[in-house]
Design an enzyme around this catalytic site. Structure first.
Site, PDB file in Angstrom:
ATOM      1  N   GLY A 231       0.770  -1.238   0.000  1.00 18.29           N
ATOM      2  CA  GLY A 231       0.000   0.000   0.000  1.00 18.29           C
ATOM      3  C   GLY A 231       0.799   1.285   0.000  1.00 18.29           C
ATOM      4  N   GLU A 265       4.285  -6.242   1.803  1.00 21.35           N
ATOM      5  CA  GLU A 265       3.965  -6.691   0.441  1.00 21.35           C
ATOM      6  C   GLU A 265       3.848  -5.509  -0.526  1.00 21.35           C
ATOM      7  OE1 GLU A 265       0.178  -8.552   1.033  1.00 21.35           O
ATOM      8  OE2 GLU A 265       1.014 -10.292   2.051  1.00 21.35           O
ATOM      9  N   ARG A 304      -6.129   2.584 -15.976  1.00 19.54           N
ATOM     10  CA  ARG A 304      -6.340   3.302 -14.712  1.00 19.54           C
ATOM     11  C   ARG A 304      -7.052   4.661 -14.864  1.00 19.54           C
ATOM     12  NH1 ARG A 304      -2.324   4.664 -11.536  1.00 19.54           N
ATOM     13  NH2 ARG A 304      -3.435   4.110  -9.646  1.00 19.54           N
ATOM     14  N   CYS A 333     -13.644   2.219 -29.066  1.00 11.70           N
ATOM     15  CA  CYS A 333     -15.016   2.685 -29.287  1.00 11.70           C
ATOM     16  C   CYS A 333     -15.792   2.675 -27.971  1.00 11.70           C
ATOM     17  CB  CYS A 333     -15.689   1.814 -30.333  1.00 11.70           C
ATOM     18  SG  CYS A 333     -14.745   1.812 -31.849  1.00 11.70           S
ATOM     19  N   GLU A 334     -15.408   3.537 -27.063  1.00 12.10           N
ATOM     20  CA  GLU A 334     -16.022   3.678 -25.735  1.00 12.10           C
ATOM     21  C   GLU A 334     -15.860   5.131 -25.344  1.00 12.10           C
ATOM     22  OE1 GLU A 334     -17.046   1.535 -23.103  1.00 12.10           O
ATOM     23  OE2 GLU A 334     -16.671  -0.381 -24.099  1.00 12.10           O
TER      24      GLU A 334
HETATM   25  N1  LLP Z   1      -1.066  -7.130  -0.695  1.00 13.59           N
HETATM   26  C1  LLP Z   1      -2.365  -7.345  -0.980  1.00 13.59           C
HETATM   27  C2  LLP Z   1      -3.100  -8.345  -0.217  1.00 13.59           C
HETATM   28  C3  LLP Z   1      -2.993  -6.594  -1.987  1.00 13.59           C
HETATM   29  O1  LLP Z   1      -4.277  -6.800  -2.253  1.00 13.59           O
HETATM   30  C4  LLP Z   1      -2.254  -5.615  -2.702  1.00 13.59           C
HETATM   31  C5  LLP Z   1      -2.870  -4.819  -3.745  1.00 13.59           C
HETATM   32  C6  LLP Z   1      -0.889  -5.445  -2.375  1.00 13.59           C
HETATM   33  C7  LLP Z   1      -0.334  -6.215  -1.366  1.00 13.59           C
HETATM   34  C8  LLP Z   1      -0.008  -4.442  -3.056  1.00 13.59           C
HETATM   35  O2  LLP Z   1      -0.445  -3.137  -2.885  1.00 13.59           O
HETATM   36  P1  LLP Z   1       0.452  -1.918  -3.402  1.00 13.59           P
HETATM   37  O3  LLP Z   1       1.725  -1.913  -2.602  1.00 13.59           O
HETATM   38  O4  LLP Z   1       0.720  -2.126  -4.852  1.00 13.59           O
HETATM   39  O5  LLP Z   1      -0.371  -0.716  -3.163  1.00 13.59           O
HETATM   40  N2  LLP Z   1      -5.333  -1.617  -9.497  1.00 13.59           N
HETATM   41  C9  LLP Z   1      -5.225  -0.622  -8.470  1.00 13.59           C
HETATM   42  C10 LLP Z   1      -4.450  -1.135  -7.259  1.00 13.59           C
HETATM   43  C11 LLP Z   1      -5.088  -2.352  -6.651  1.00 13.59           C
HETATM   44  C12 LLP Z   1      -4.255  -2.954  -5.543  1.00 13.59           C
HETATM   45  C13 LLP Z   1      -4.780  -4.283  -5.180  1.00 13.59           C
HETATM   46  N3  LLP Z   1      -4.106  -4.917  -4.094  1.00 13.59           N
HETATM   47  C14 LLP Z   1      -4.554   0.613  -9.066  1.00 13.59           C
HETATM   48  O6  LLP Z   1      -4.201   0.592 -10.238  1.00 13.59           O
HETATM   49  O7  LLP Z   1      -4.422   1.633  -8.384  1.00 13.59           O
END
Ligand code: LLP
Length: 404
Positions: A231, A265, A304, A333-334
């Protein structure tokens, strides 16, 4: 330093002239620097970073990250396969996700990965029975939903009650775990969302997990690992950065005199800034009082902006003095297929380039072949070297697995 910047610019121009747009261009060096940054944090407790493969599952990128000592966090059999293929040892892989299929679970169990973090109580019965049938004991974690807001975009917040992620404490009977002979509860995990800038919310969620593990210890239930999820926010569509020095200090305080092994993570933080999506201007048109640029990149290559309404930073090749306000759209086409609206940039011409910056996380990984567009080429450079790390889909690839 100046020389390096000029050389890098020259290299990018060479690559742009050599390959057909659109394509993703990664800089391995940027990924390495982000890894170094995390590895150099002053964390006074046992910890390990697991890259969230969903942010970018390209084998070359995974391999770079693996070579720097990270583990991998996966959420599907496909990601597990790619993590193994790119060289991660099963003992350095953890499996998350609210909807693991039996196929996912069987694959993760037989590979004997570090931990399967469950988010549904029914998962335990299956993991237990299948592990026993294979003569195995599987390490599991439980993902807790701490009901803490990540103060991020609503669409990527995951730690609040009422959402589909994790389990709330009142649903879990920790005493019952000892009856399962095929599972070993090692971990408590959580992840409250993505692109989080307010480190206080992260710390608050970590503290929940720490106090839960402390309480379980009083009842002789020993938790070895706390998995704090990912996150970490990056400078992206917001102008604020996460304050790592305060995060690090608060976290060291929270873990003083504790002996838990800690897992993080991060996905986005490692790869977001490493990639530019290079596209070419196909057409420029007027519609009412709007100036519209149509590029050869669309929501199929970068979803995104259409999905989350983010405004990606861009660079244009024009150095015209005249500033014009444009909408930048793709050719799908959207009506939602816009990459940016009302952006004021130097006047551009057909055939010039637009670079979408910070596309390394959730760029290629969320791309599709919608409108039957071949998925683009991916190239990775590092200082004075570059190579293709994914070839462009061919038209035949678009028909793969289909039978007439
Ligand atoms: N751990 C778990 C359980 C997760 O669900 C996620 C991301 C991460 C780690 C990694 O999170 P990060 O460090 O990348 O923030 N598609 C969206 C982001 C969705 C994230 C989903 N889960 C976007 O493009 O902003």
């Amino acid at each position: 330093m100046m020389n390096m910047i000029i050389l890098r610019k020259k290299m990018i121009s060479k690559i742009i002239n050599e390959f057909t747009t659109p394509f993703y261009l990664y800089d391995e060096n940027v990924i390495e620097k982000k890894i170094q940054f995390l590895n150099n944090l002053d964390l006074n407790f046992s910890h390990k970073f697991y890259f969230a493969v969903k942010a970018n599952p390209n084998l070359a990128i995974l391999n770079t990250i693996k070579r720097h000592g990270f583990g991998a966090e996966v959420v599907s059999a496909g990601e597990l396969f790619k993590a193994l293929r790119s060289g991660f040892d099963p003992s350095n892989i953890i499996f998350d996700g609210p909807g693991k299929t039996e196929f996912d679970l069987k694959y993760a169990i037989t590979q004997q990965i570090r931990s399967i973090n469950i988010e549904n109580l029914d998962e335990i019965d299956f993991i237990n029975d299948y592990s026993i049938s294979k003569g195995l004991v599987t390490n599991i974690g439980i993902r807790i939903n701490p009901n803490i807001d990540g103060y991020t975009m609503e669409k990527i917040t995951t730690g609040k009650t009422g959402g589909k992620f994790g389990l709330s404490l009142d649903q879990i009977n920790f005493e019952s775990f000892s009856k399962f002979k095929g599972v070993n509860l090692t971990t408590l995990s959580e992840h409250i969302g993505s692109q989080i800038i307010d480190h206080h919310q992260l710390i608050k969620s970590y503290k929940e997990l720490i106090s839960l593990a402390d309480n379980l210890k009083k009842n002789n239930i020993l938790i070895e690992t706390l998995d704090f999820g990912g996150g970490f926010g990056v400078l992206d569509h917001s102008d604020k950065k996460m304050n790592f020095s305060e995060w690090e200090k608060d976290l060291n305080d929270a873990l003083k005199k504790k002996s838990y092994k800690i897992i993080f993570e991060p996905g986005r933080f490692i790869v977001a800034d490493s990639c530019e999506l290079i596209s070419k201007i196909l057409y420029i048109k007027k519609s009412g009082d709007k100036n519209i640029i149509i590029t050869d990149c669309s929501l199929s290559e970068y979803l995104r902006p259409a999905l989350y309404n983010i405004e990606p930073p861009i660079e244009v090749s024009s150095n015209s003095k005249k500033q014009i306000t444009y909408d930048i759209a793709g050719g799908i086409c959207e009506s939602t297929d816009y990459l940016l609206k009302d952006v004021t940039i130097p006047e551009v011409k057909k055939g010039e380039y637009i670079k979408f910056l910070n596309v390394g996380a959730y760029g290629s990984s969320m791309s599709s072949t919608y409108n039957s567009r071949p998925r683009p080429l991916e190239i990775m450079m590092n200082k004075n070297e570059y190579r293709v790390i994914r070839s462009r889909d061919t038209l035949e690839d678009l028909c793969k697995n289909e039978i007439m």
